[in-house]
Design a protein around this motif. Structure first.
Motif, mmCIF file in Angstrom:
data_model
loop_
_atom_site.group_PDB
_atom_site.id
_atom_site.type_symbol
_atom_site.label_atom_id
_atom_site.label_comp_id
_atom_site.label_asym_id
_atom_site.label_seq_id
_atom_site.Cartn_x
_atom_site.Cartn_y
_atom_site.Cartn_z
ATOM 1 N N LEU A 44 0.847 -1.192 0.000
ATOM 2 C CA LEU A 44 0.000 0.000 0.000
ATOM 3 C C LEU A 44 0.879 1.238 0.000
ATOM 4 O O LEU A 44 1.917 1.269 0.661
ATOM 5 C CB LEU A 44 -0.891 0.015 1.244
ATOM 6 C CG LEU A 44 -1.840 -1.177 1.423
ATOM 7 C CD1 LEU A 44 -2.197 -1.355 2.893
ATOM 8 C CD2 LEU A 44 -3.104 -0.967 0.592
ATOM 9 N N GLY A 45 0.458 2.261 -0.741
ATOM 10 C CA GLY A 45 1.255 3.481 -0.743
ATOM 11 C C GLY A 45 0.961 4.387 -1.915
ATOM 12 O O GLY A 45 -0.140 4.401 -2.458
ATOM 13 N N ASP A 46 2.001 5.132 -2.307
ATOM 14 C CA ASP A 46 1.861 6.129 -3.369
ATOM 15 C C ASP A 46 2.713 5.755 -4.573
ATOM 16 O O ASP A 46 2.888 4.567 -4.864
ATOM 17 C CB ASP A 46 2.219 7.518 -2.821
ATOM 18 C CG ASP A 46 3.567 7.517 -2.086
ATOM 19 O OD1 ASP A 46 4.456 6.740 -2.471
ATOM 20 O OD2 ASP A 46 3.727 8.301 -1.130
ATOM 21 N N SER A 47 3.278 6.755 -5.256
ATOM 22 C CA SER A 47 4.067 6.495 -6.457
ATOM 23 C C SER A 47 5.330 5.690 -6.166
ATOM 24 O O SER A 47 5.845 4.998 -7.043
ATOM 25 C CB SER A 47 4.449 7.819 -7.132
ATOM 26 O OG SER A 47 5.167 8.652 -6.241
ATOM 27 N N GLY A 90 -6.005 8.645 1.565
ATOM 28 C CA GLY A 90 -6.419 7.741 0.493
ATOM 29 C C GLY A 90 -6.226 6.291 0.871
ATOM 30 O O GLY A 90 -7.080 5.443 0.582
ATOM 31 N N VAL A 91 -5.113 5.980 1.528
ATOM 32 C CA VAL A 91 -4.879 4.605 1.982
ATOM 33 C C VAL A 91 -5.897 4.231 3.056
ATOM 34 O O VAL A 91 -6.385 3.097 3.091
ATOM 35 C CB VAL A 91 -3.441 4.438 2.518
ATOM 36 C CG1 VAL A 91 -3.236 3.017 3.038
ATOM 37 C CG2 VAL A 91 -2.423 4.745 1.440
ATOM 38 N N GLU A 143 -0.537 11.525 11.087
ATOM 39 C CA GLU A 143 -0.437 10.564 12.186
ATOM 40 C C GLU A 143 -1.802 9.954 12.526
ATOM 41 O O GLU A 143 -1.903 8.755 12.828
ATOM 42 C CB GLU A 143 0.166 11.244 13.414
ATOM 43 C CG GLU A 143 1.644 11.588 13.231
ATOM 44 C CD GLU A 143 2.133 12.672 14.170
ATOM 45 O OE1 GLU A 143 1.538 12.815 15.269
ATOM 46 O OE2 GLU A 143 3.099 13.381 13.823
ATOM 47 N N LYS A 144 -2.839 10.759 12.440
ATOM 48 C CA LYS A 144 -4.197 10.242 12.675
ATOM 49 C C LYS A 144 -4.551 9.199 11.617
ATOM 50 O O LYS A 144 -5.118 8.138 11.935
ATOM 51 C CB LYS A 144 -5.208 11.396 12.630
ATOM 52 C CG LYS A 144 -6.638 10.972 12.964
ATOM 53 C CD LYS A 144 -7.617 12.115 12.770
ATOM 54 C CE LYS A 144 -7.928 12.291 11.302
ATOM 55 N NZ LYS A 144 -9.015 13.287 11.039
ATOM 56 N N ILE A 149 -5.190 3.561 9.598
ATOM 57 C CA ILE A 149 -4.802 2.529 8.622
ATOM 58 C C ILE A 149 -4.350 1.255 9.334
ATOM 59 O O ILE A 149 -4.811 0.149 9.018
ATOM 60 C CB ILE A 149 -3.670 3.042 7.710
ATOM 61 C CG1 ILE A 149 -4.180 4.146 6.791
ATOM 62 C CG2 ILE A 149 -3.090 1.890 6.868
ATOM 63 C CD1 ILE A 149 -3.072 4.953 6.130
ATOM 64 N N LEU A 150 -3.456 1.398 10.291
ATOM 65 C CA LEU A 150 -2.917 0.233 10.987
ATOM 66 C C LEU A 150 -3.985 -0.471 11.823
ATOM 67 O O LEU A 150 -4.001 -1.700 11.904
ATOM 68 C CB LEU A 150 -1.735 0.655 11.873
ATOM 69 C CG LEU A 150 -0.517 1.198 11.122
ATOM 70 C CD1 LEU A 150 0.576 1.615 12.102
ATOM 71 C CD2 LEU A 150 0.030 0.168 10.128
#
Length: 239
Positions: A44-47, A90-91, A143-144, A149-150
């Motif tokens: 999971l992530g970005d570019s 987005g994640v 951070e929120k 996500i986790l």
């Protein structure tokens, strides 16, 4: 003579049946071995997770997939959900989608590499001039989202190891930029430490100098740069 022919034919039939049985047994055994070594990874992530900048099209994700297959003799299937330009919010939405949650539930490993775009956007769209107040606000939101996500991932899969990749400084000559990256990583590390089976892996030490040898543009690594990230992951975690 007739009995001899019949006897010979019977031996051939038995031999063929035996060979077929042995072949089937071997196939079943090979299949069982394959199933035992089969692993699933969700990224999971970005570019940076998508692999932008690597002309080979692999990025650190496919590099890692190939290395695990070669070094660990494991059959790895990777679901890469990296999206160029994506931020942590987005994640946070992605991991609540039904199809992605299903993949997370079935994952043997999960990798999260996000935050670069959060930092850039919180500063107004680039990192040329630093707005400390805006970046602090962006850090709180980031951070929120990481916490959310986790938490969501752990609700879906309590056991799979999660590898959290820290941010790197794309302006290593700037002490001001370095201080921000170190601060964001330290806060992420604190969040990660509150969860079980999550390992924080630093990437900032990989790019202490800005060089065309490792970067394709001002932000994204090239093939060699992604290889550095892959090797760091392999060094830090024993798959």
């Amino acid at each position: 003579m007739k009995k001899t022919i019949i006897y010979a034919a019977a031996l051939i039939v038995v031999a063929l049946i035996g060979a077929g049985f042995f072949s089937g047994y071997q196939d079943n055994e090979d299949t069982a071995d394959s199933n035992r070594s089969s692993k699933t990874m969700v990224t999971l992530g970005d570019s940076l997770t998508y692999g932008v900048g690597d002309n080979s099209g692999e990025g650190y994700v496919e590099n890692l997939e190939n290395l695990i297959q070669e070094e660990k003799a494991a059959n790895v299937k990777v679901e890469n959900y990296g999206i160029p330009g994506q931020e942590s919010d987005g994640v946070a939405k992605q991991v609540k989608l039904t199809n992605i949650q299903e993949d997370i539930r079935n994952a043997d490993y999960i990798i999260l590499f996000i935050g670069t775009n959060d930092l850039i956007q919180s500063n107004g769209g680039d990192l040329k001039g630093i707005n400390e107040e805006k970046i602090k606000e962006g850090a709180v939101e980031y951070e929120k989202n990481i916490q959310e996500i986790l938490t969501t991932i752990r609700q879906e899969n309590k056991d799979a190891p999660i590898l959290f990749l820290g941010l790197y400084n794309s302006y290593p000559d700037s002490a001001e930029h370095e201080d921000i990256i170190v601060r964001w990583n330290a806060n992420s590390q604190k969040i990660v430490d509150d969860f079980e089976r999550i390992k924080f892996i630093s990437t900032n030490d990989l790019f202490e100098e800005k060089s065309k040898e490792y970067f394709s543009d001002s932000l994204h690594p090239n093939e060699k740069g992604y290889e550095l990230i892959t090797k760091k992951i392999i060094e830090e975690y024993d798959f």
